[in-house]
Scaffold this active site. Structure first.
Site, PDB file in Angstrom:
ATOM      1  N   ASN A  36       0.979  -1.201   0.161  1.00 37.28           N
ATOM      2  CA  ASN A  36       0.095  -0.008   0.054  1.00 37.28           C
ATOM      3  C   ASN A  36       0.790   1.397   0.105  1.00 37.28           C
ATOM      4  O   ASN A  36       0.357   2.290   0.472  1.00 37.28           O
ATOM      5  CB  ASN A  36      -0.984   0.213   1.151  1.00 37.28           C
ATOM      6  CG  ASN A  36      -1.917  -0.920   1.129  1.00 37.28           C
ATOM      7  OD1 ASN A  36      -2.610  -1.339  -0.086  1.00 37.28           O
ATOM      8  ND2 ASN A  36      -2.210  -1.637   2.077  1.00 37.28           N
ATOM      9  N   HIS A 124     -14.804  -2.312   5.830  1.00 39.66           N
ATOM     10  CA  HIS A 124     -13.711  -2.842   6.461  1.00 39.66           C
ATOM     11  C   HIS A 124     -13.940  -3.540   7.529  1.00 39.66           C
ATOM     12  O   HIS A 124     -14.678  -2.999   8.385  1.00 39.66           O
ATOM     13  CB  HIS A 124     -12.389  -1.770   6.364  1.00 39.66           C
ATOM     14  CG  HIS A 124     -11.150  -2.374   6.717  1.00 39.66           C
ATOM     15  ND1 HIS A 124     -10.658  -2.603   7.979  1.00 39.66           N
ATOM     16  CD2 HIS A 124     -10.131  -2.775   5.755  1.00 39.66           C
ATOM     17  CE1 HIS A 124      -9.470  -3.372   7.754  1.00 39.66           C
ATOM     18  NE2 HIS A 124      -9.170  -3.142   6.415  1.00 39.66           N
ATOM     19  N   GLU A 165     -16.328   3.900   3.387  1.00 45.65           N
ATOM     20  CA  GLU A 165     -15.000   4.036   3.103  1.00 45.65           C
ATOM     21  C   GLU A 165     -14.999   4.829   1.731  1.00 45.65           C
ATOM     22  O   GLU A 165     -16.073   4.966   0.692  1.00 45.65           O
ATOM     23  CB  GLU A 165     -14.039   2.726   2.486  1.00 45.65           C
ATOM     24  CG  GLU A 165     -13.999   1.838   3.656  1.00 45.65           C
ATOM     25  CD  GLU A 165     -13.252   0.536   3.384  1.00 45.65           C
ATOM     26  OE1 GLU A 165     -12.294   0.715   2.802  1.00 45.65           O
ATOM     27  OE2 GLU A 165     -13.696  -0.421   3.656  1.00 45.65           O
ATOM     28  N   SER A 169     -10.936  -0.985   0.000  1.00 44.68           N
ATOM     29  CA  SER A 169      -9.571  -1.582  -0.186  1.00 44.68           C
ATOM     30  C   SER A 169      -9.589  -2.951  -0.841  1.00 44.68           C
ATOM     31  O   SER A 169      -8.268  -3.371  -1.153  1.00 44.68           O
ATOM     32  CB  SER A 169      -9.178  -2.055   1.432  1.00 44.68           C
ATOM     33  OG  SER A 169     -10.332  -3.003   2.211  1.00 44.68           O
ATOM     34  N   ASP A 194     -14.002   6.608   6.047  1.00 46.54           N
ATOM     35  CA  ASP A 194     -12.612   6.143   6.215  1.00 46.54           C
ATOM     36  C   ASP A 194     -12.079   6.352   5.215  1.00 46.54           C
ATOM     37  O   ASP A 194     -12.190   5.975   3.795  1.00 46.54           O
ATOM     38  CB  ASP A 194     -12.783   4.475   6.528  1.00 46.54           C
ATOM     39  CG  ASP A 194     -11.338   3.826   6.880  1.00 46.54           C
ATOM     40  OD1 ASP A 194     -10.360   4.562   6.301  1.00 46.54           O
ATOM     41  OD2 ASP A 194     -11.378   2.766   7.467  1.00 46.54           O
ATOM     42  N   HIS A 197      -7.330   4.721   2.111  1.00 45.74           N
ATOM     43  CA  HIS A 197      -6.761   4.428   0.928  1.00 45.74           C
ATOM     44  C   HIS A 197      -6.926   6.024  -0.212  1.00 45.74           C
ATOM     45  O   HIS A 197      -6.429   5.769  -1.373  1.00 45.74           O
ATOM     46  CB  HIS A 197      -7.412   3.213   0.206  1.00 45.74           C
ATOM     47  CG  HIS A 197      -7.102   1.943   0.789  1.00 45.74           C
ATOM     48  ND1 HIS A 197      -5.865   1.282   0.864  1.00 45.74           N
ATOM     49  CD2 HIS A 197      -8.109   1.463   1.947  1.00 45.74           C
ATOM     50  CE1 HIS A 197      -6.049   0.189   1.653  1.00 45.74           C
ATOM     51  NE2 HIS A 197      -7.234   0.238   2.132  1.00 45.74           N
ATOM     52  N   LYS A 228      -0.466   3.807   4.825  1.00 49.00           N
ATOM     53  CA  LYS A 228      -0.603   3.540   3.336  1.00 49.00           C
ATOM     54  C   LYS A 228       0.376   4.666   2.698  1.00 49.00           C
ATOM     55  O   LYS A 228       1.584   4.414   2.688  1.00 49.00           O
ATOM     56  CB  LYS A 228      -2.093   3.620   2.887  1.00 49.00           C
ATOM     57  CG  LYS A 228      -2.824   2.294   2.952  1.00 49.00           C
ATOM     58  CD  LYS A 228      -3.168   2.012   4.426  1.00 49.00           C
ATOM     59  CE  LYS A 228      -4.133   0.820   4.383  1.00 49.00           C
ATOM     60  NZ  LYS A 228      -4.524   0.597   5.994  1.00 49.00           N
TER      61      LYS A 228
END
Length: 376
Positions: A36, A124, A165, A169, A194, A197, A228
């Site tokens: 990541n 997640h 998110e 992910s 979230d 990423h 990440k």
């Protein structure tokens, strides 16, 4: 010695499903398509040397000495939180030891008995675990489906939290945040995003998808993970000053753990200093994502222009064979097996980075196309 036969039973069961996990080190000689480290900071020797220099100059090589609420608070931690809050246009931030700790602490402490959490079906595992530890009721809504979220909200009363998110992910697709924020606003639901990423990757300065869309005032909380694109360790929850104060009083994963050491905080500060100037790296990522998209592979979500590309190969055994074949050609691509993803949606999780080249991505997509066409 205590009887441990039951451990072997469960491990054998996992083995029979071709789902047994083992640890494997990244191979330095292989092209990285699995980490990541989107912007390459974790492997950037200049960045790492700058962190080491900061540790040397400020005498930060010692540990934190305890939890933040006891002996583990220090000036650099508070300065780092202030920097994160300013960068993400929030009143305040609170640093946790990992993204997992941040989500578990947030979702286990924020919803109370009588409250409801609505979460995206593909949210997640750390958020699901936090929700399980709360006394609130929880219901899933269809992935990235604002209309289904609204159907759920129409039937509910009381305090509702909505968890999504910004970039998912496993599939690598973006949430329709504008539509979701609009629905949450209409029904008075508290939106939590979230940004693990998206942090560092999305936005002119790497500020994330929420700020790119101008939605920061419509979120109760955002989670920004450091492991990440920052290339370091930890995470922060951003939001109001009241939220920060609430979490340091009620989030058990913050209260009952030793704080990150000052050296880790120095790394976080330096990464945030670098983000605004990393436009070249983000532009390279965009070129690679567009090139990968043109290959028209059977991705989990075609047209998802994010660094994460999930190549669906149903069956644990089948996706492991493909990963092994790619690794044998010098490309480090890892399989994601059920039960991490639902059975039938096993996939290669291909991750693109700013340090990858167009030629490397071309070799990867050509190899994938050949393998998928012929079955190996």
């Amino acid at each position: 010695m205590p009887d441990e036969d039951f451990l072997g039973h469960y491990l054998q069961q996992r083995q029979s499903e071709d789902a047994l996990r083992t640890l494997r080190r990244p191979a330095a000689e292989q092209v990285d398509f699995c980490s990541n480290d989107y912007l390459g900071l974790a492997r950037d020797m200049t960045f790492q040397e700058t962190i080491a220099d900061a540790v040397s100059r400020h005498g930060l090589s010692h540990g934190s000495g305890g939890s933040r609420l006891l002996a583990g608070n220090y000036a650099l931690a508070e300065e780092t939180e202030a920097q994160i809050a300013q960068f993400h246009q929030a009143e305040a931030a609170l640093v946790f030891n990992s993204g997992y700790d941040a989500n578990v602490g947030l979702f286990s402490s924020l919803p109370h008995r009588g409250d409801i959490v609505l979460y995206d079906r593909l949210i997640h595992a750390s958020i699901r675990d936090g929700i399980r530890l709360s006394p609130a009721r929880a219901f899933a809504f269809a992935h990235n489906d604002a209309a289904h979220l609204e159907q759920r909200l129409k039937k509910l009363s009381g305090r509702v939290f909505v968890a999504v998110e910004s970039i998912y992910s496993m599939d690598g697709d973006r949430a329709p945040l504008e539509a979701i924020a609009e629905v949450c606003g209409r029904y008075g639901a508290h939106l939590i995003v979230d940004e693990a990423h998206a942090t560092g990757v999305v936005g002119d300065k790497g500020e994330g998808l929420v700020q790119q869309l101008g939605l920061q005032e419509r979120c109760l909380a955002r989670v920004h993970t450091f492991g990440k694109a920052l290339g370091v360790h930890g995470a922060a929850v951003t939001g109001s000053r009241s939220l920060r104060y609430y979490l340091l009083n009620f989030a058990r994963s913050f209260i009952y753990t030793t704080a990150l050491p000052p050296a880790a905080m120095a790394g976080v500060q330096l990464a945030y200093n670098r983000f605004p100037e990393m436009r070249t790296e983000r532009e390279q990522l965009s070129r690679l994502m567009a090139q990968f998209d043109r290959a028209a592979l059977p991705c989990a979500h075609r047209g998802a222009l994010t660094p994460i590309q999930g190549i669906i190969v149903p069956g644990n055994a089948a996706v492991k064979r493909l990963a092994t074949a790619l690794q044998s050609t010098g490309m480090d691509v890892r399989p994601v097996l059920s039960p991490t993803v639902p059975a039938g949606s096993e996939r290669l999780r291909v991750v693109l980075h700013s340090f990858n080249t167009l030629a490397e991505v071309e070799r990867l997509t050509a190899t994938l196309q050949q393998y998928l066409k012929t079955g190996g």
